[in-house]
Design a protein around this motif. Sequence first.
Motif: not given
Length: 514
Positions: A345-354, A370-385
Amino acid sequence: MTQPSFDLTTEPWLPIIRHGSLQQVGLRELFSTAHDIADLAIPVPPAASGIWRILYAITARITGLDDTNLDFNTWSRRRNDLITSSSGFDPQVVDAYFDRWASRFDLFHPERPWLQDPRLKTQCKNDAGVNKLVFSRSNGNNQVWFDHHHDHKLDPLPPSEAAWHLVAQLYYGAPGGCSTREVDGLRKDDTQAGPLRGTLSFHPVGETLFQSLLAGLVHPGNLRTHRGGQEDLAPWEMDTLPDPLGSPPIPGGFVSALTNRARHAILLTPDQSGSHVLGARLTWAFRADASKVEDPYLIHHVAGPGDLHARPASNHRALWRDLDALVADGTDTRRARRPRVLLQSSSLPLAVLDALRVRAFGFDQGRGAKDYGWFVAITPPILKWAQERDPEMARGIARTRLAAEESQRQLSRTLREAWKDFTRQSDKSEGPWVSVATSRYWPRAERVFWQILNERRFDEAGMTFSRIASEVYDEITDTACRSPRGAHAVYTRRHLLFPSPSKSRARATTGGSK
């Protein structure tokens, strides 16, 4: 008798968010209007994880970004030109692709039902029932936990939901016992695990679905694993069905690596009208072992040359504790490797990447069924780091995460020792304090983690997390301190909360362990 049909290219089966409202669309509309869609909203995480991979494969096809002859720079420029356009995917190319494979996207096609094996109608005589298809439903002798479904209550599924669970099983299905399938006199009733079973999957999220789909692609040359001339085909693009007694398809590129690695064979059972799915045959697809493929959406740990292991999902581990492995490589002793999609993703345009966030789909599953459970989570914009753009921040994230985990380890160790002294027990039981302390520690640590990152106070991380551990320790042991023996045990062991400076430096140098 009318042949039941459910055309996934036109029938509404994919939940989306558009203009703030929840809608459902078919594949044609999804791709034709992807620039006007905010996001997918599939409510079953393992299904969503698999469907994103299928959509990436189709995206690569309709954009020409599946071409393994393109070098990385040319491929990146072509993707960047597309992702910065406002017109979205070419509707004519979208229609041409789905026109070509129209019959292969019919969920109930008599000869080539989508992602299914029609031969199971004769090779697998037992229908396992619709509950077997749905991970969250109880079946067989299993206990009823989350709803009232059981083998005597087989509520049918609408075709749209059946398609979700079909995908979920193909990617996350359990190993072991399954319906008996007989092929050329060979009868077997066991199967291997799905290719994503028990894993944690990461996907870039843009401002529109159009951006998300393009940002989720990787250069196809990285996934060319076969040297024997096999084509890079999705299951619906293959002229013939694979031989169950032969070798499983070896991915020849990006499309097949994402869509053609299932270890289960499934055939849905619709009613006569095609308005409901009444059951499913679920069994083995191949007897031979599959080749290993580095999935571009997983964190991998490098045990040796070519020896990669995907990081498992855990219901007890918050997403921020994997953040350092999303922005840098080799941040712990297991030599974590970033998902390839985030590296490229580092090759993406900065406006998109940020603006890109990262969504995680996790399914905590055991080695068996055995299945124990599923989940979904999302980060803030982190690829600038990412370490290529901000190496100081990437190192600081790793240091902060390690400091948080070290303090939690010291807290658990101290509580175990104090409990043994207090109760005068010599067995290996850790007592009741550790689990309660852990549930209190991590939410507080997460709040502090983001504060440290926002202010870049990495040098203070160790002291800050030790203070949280001390506060939790005092809260958990407060009642025990009301007796002389309890107070003696608590205060005698309290110094263990603070590791010696030499050990702290050693962990910071080696990267610690999880």
